[in-house]
Design an enzyme around this catalytic site. Structure first.
Site, PDB file in Angstrom:
ATOM      1  N   MET A  30      -5.823  -2.558  -5.523  1.00 46.39           N
ATOM      2  CA  MET A  30      -4.778  -3.571  -5.726  1.00 46.39           C
ATOM      3  C   MET A  30      -4.146  -3.939  -4.383  1.00 46.39           C
ATOM      4  O   MET A  30      -3.046  -4.493  -4.339  1.00 46.39           O
ATOM      5  CB  MET A  30      -3.729  -3.062  -6.708  1.00 46.39           C
ATOM      6  CG  MET A  30      -4.330  -2.781  -8.085  1.00 46.39           C
ATOM      7  SD  MET A  30      -3.146  -2.865  -9.417  1.00 46.39           S
ATOM      8  CE  MET A  30      -2.042  -1.550  -8.961  1.00 46.39           C
ATOM      9  N   HIS A  37      -7.361   4.428   0.520  1.00 50.87           N
ATOM     10  CA  HIS A  37      -8.346   3.401   0.156  1.00 50.87           C
ATOM     11  C   HIS A  37      -9.516   3.409   1.146  1.00 50.87           C
ATOM     12  O   HIS A  37     -10.675   3.267   0.764  1.00 50.87           O
ATOM     13  CB  HIS A  37      -7.712   2.010   0.185  1.00 50.87           C
ATOM     14  CG  HIS A  37      -6.574   1.820  -0.778  1.00 50.87           C
ATOM     15  ND1 HIS A  37      -5.267   1.694  -0.369  1.00 50.87           N
ATOM     16  CD2 HIS A  37      -6.547   1.738  -2.128  1.00 50.87           C
ATOM     17  CE1 HIS A  37      -4.486   1.522  -1.417  1.00 50.87           C
ATOM     18  NE2 HIS A  37      -5.232   1.548  -2.513  1.00 50.87           N
TER      19      HIS A  37
HETATM   20  P1  AMP Z   1      -4.793   1.263  -6.115  1.00 51.92           P
HETATM   21  O1  AMP Z   1      -4.913   0.169  -5.103  1.00 51.92           O
HETATM   22  O2  AMP Z   1      -3.540   2.057  -5.977  1.00 51.92           O
HETATM   23  O3  AMP Z   1      -5.077   0.794  -7.510  1.00 51.92           O
HETATM   24  O4  AMP Z   1      -5.928   2.295  -5.765  1.00 51.92           O
HETATM   25  C1  AMP Z   1      -7.260   1.897  -5.580  1.00 51.92           C
HETATM   26  C2  AMP Z   1      -8.113   3.118  -5.479  1.00 51.92           C
HETATM   27  O5  AMP Z   1      -7.701   3.911  -4.372  1.00 51.92           O
HETATM   28  C3  AMP Z   1      -8.017   4.029  -6.719  1.00 51.92           C
HETATM   29  O6  AMP Z   1      -9.306   4.528  -7.030  1.00 51.92           O
HETATM   30  C4  AMP Z   1      -7.103   5.111  -6.259  1.00 51.92           C
HETATM   31  O7  AMP Z   1      -7.300   6.345  -6.929  1.00 51.92           O
HETATM   32  C5  AMP Z   1      -7.495   5.229  -4.797  1.00 51.92           C
HETATM   33  N1  AMP Z   1      -6.403   5.870  -4.039  1.00 51.92           N
HETATM   34  C6  AMP Z   1      -5.107   5.478  -3.990  1.00 51.92           C
HETATM   35  N2  AMP Z   1      -4.394   6.347  -3.245  1.00 51.92           N
HETATM   36  C7  AMP Z   1      -5.245   7.305  -2.830  1.00 51.92           C
HETATM   37  C8  AMP Z   1      -5.122   8.500  -2.046  1.00 51.92           C
HETATM   38  N3  AMP Z   1      -3.951   8.876  -1.535  1.00 51.92           N
HETATM   39  N4  AMP Z   1      -6.226   9.247  -1.842  1.00 51.92           N
HETATM   40  C9  AMP Z   1      -7.432   8.882  -2.368  1.00 51.92           C
HETATM   41  N5  AMP Z   1      -7.611   7.786  -3.112  1.00 51.92           N
HETATM   42  C10 AMP Z   1      -6.548   7.004  -3.347  1.00 51.92           C
END
Ligand code: AMP
Length: 284
Positions: A30, A37
């Site tokens: 997102m 990410h």
């Molecule tokens: P989001 O943009 O928050 O929807 O996250 C996109 C992807 O990045 C999802 O698969 C999350 O689990 C992963 N993600 C977000 N924060 C972290 C983190 N601190 N460590 C590893 N993966 C992450």
């Protein structure tokens, strides 16, 4: 690196690459990107010829309108980070491109989606399934990458892939943390300086609870985490559950699971954060 807004343009480019027998990795995000990410991007690059990162703040997975409105949007900075990380294609569609009509699909995501986030954020996982299934149909990736930070989401995505028989391999990456232990999250930018100082207590308490767990019951460990964090002014636990890492169902005794995972949702002021920790299998 190319940035593409249109589904049609992306599909035709990917069709060409597939004809050249290139494998495709997809990292759904997102935006408001951080090293968490980028670790997914790195993993995808290591395992595929082409890496596509999608950036789309998906309205259907927000059950709280204020959270949706205040969600950080930083497309230009994101593209700079992705370029430097070696991403090949950024897919950044508009809302009408993704949802020309209201998505009325309801997924049977089973028991994994009913607990924790499913209970406290009604409709959230159905929205996740809507957007991720669309992304899978559009990109047709060989592999898709998800972070263990959203531990329950991985189980839900696996369930959806199984339900729809989608030909994609789900790959997972460990949680990336700040030096002080705070799990990286796009929502961390919303923390005030004071809240940012308190927030590392979350990961620290989860870590302490692993040592505390020796010789203790599951309930004692849950109480330890909840009480320790709630005693801290500015923090309020929404839930802390210890679940089996595959079924996501709460366990009462350590013997019930070979991979117990503690999952927390907690408010730091008005910012809702999640984190999780793996326990060793313990016999009391
Ligand atoms: P989001 O943009 O928050 O929807 O996250 C996109 C992807 O990045 C999802 O698969 C999350 O689990 C992963 N993600 C977000 N924060 C972290 C983190 N601190 N460590 C590893 N993966 C992450």
């Amino acid at each position: 690196m190319k940035t593409i807004q249109s589904i049609q343009a992306l599909k035709s480019l990917l069709d060409t690459l597939r004809k050249e027998r290139k494998t495709i990795g997809l990292v759904p995000t997102m935006g408001a990107l951080h090293p968490g990410h980028l670790s997914l991007v790195k993993q995808s690059r290591a395992e595929n010829d082409v890496t596509v990162v999608s950036i789309f703040v998906n309205p259907t997975q927000f059950n709280n309108q204020q959270d949706l409105q205040t969600y950080p949007r930083t497309l230009e900075a994101d593209c700079r980070l992705l370029e430097a990380a070696g991403c090949d294609l950024v897919f950044a569609p508009s809302e009408t491109e993704m949802y020309p009509e209201k998505d009325i699909r309801v997924f049977d995501l089973g028991a994994v989606a009913k607990v924790m986030e499913g209970k406290f954020r009604p409709g959230h996982f159905n929205g996740v399934a809507q957007v991720v299934s669309k992304l899978f149909y559009i990109v047709e990736p060989d592999r898709a990458y998800f972070g263990e930070k959203d531990f329950q989401q991985i189980a839900v995505i696996r369930r959806m892939v199984q339900l729809l028989n989608l030909p994609v391999e789900i790959r997972t990456c460990p949680i990336i943390r700040e030096k002080d232990g705070l799990a990286l999250s796009s929502r961390n930018t919303r923390l005030t300086a004071g809240q940012r100082q308190i927030a590392p207590r979350i990961a620290a308490t989860l870590k302490e609870s692993v040592t505390f767990a020796k010789g203790k019951s599951v309930k004692e460990v849950i109480d330890f985490v909840v009480d320790t964090l709630n005693r801290q002014p500015g923090l309020e636990v929404e839930y802390y559950e210890i679940v089996d890492g595959s079924t996501l169902q709460p366990i009462e005794k350590w013997e019930e699971s070979t991979e117990p995972v503690g999952c927390i949702a907690i408010y730091c002021g008005d910012v809702r954060l999640i984190d999780n920790i793996k326990y060793k299998r313990i016999t009391t």
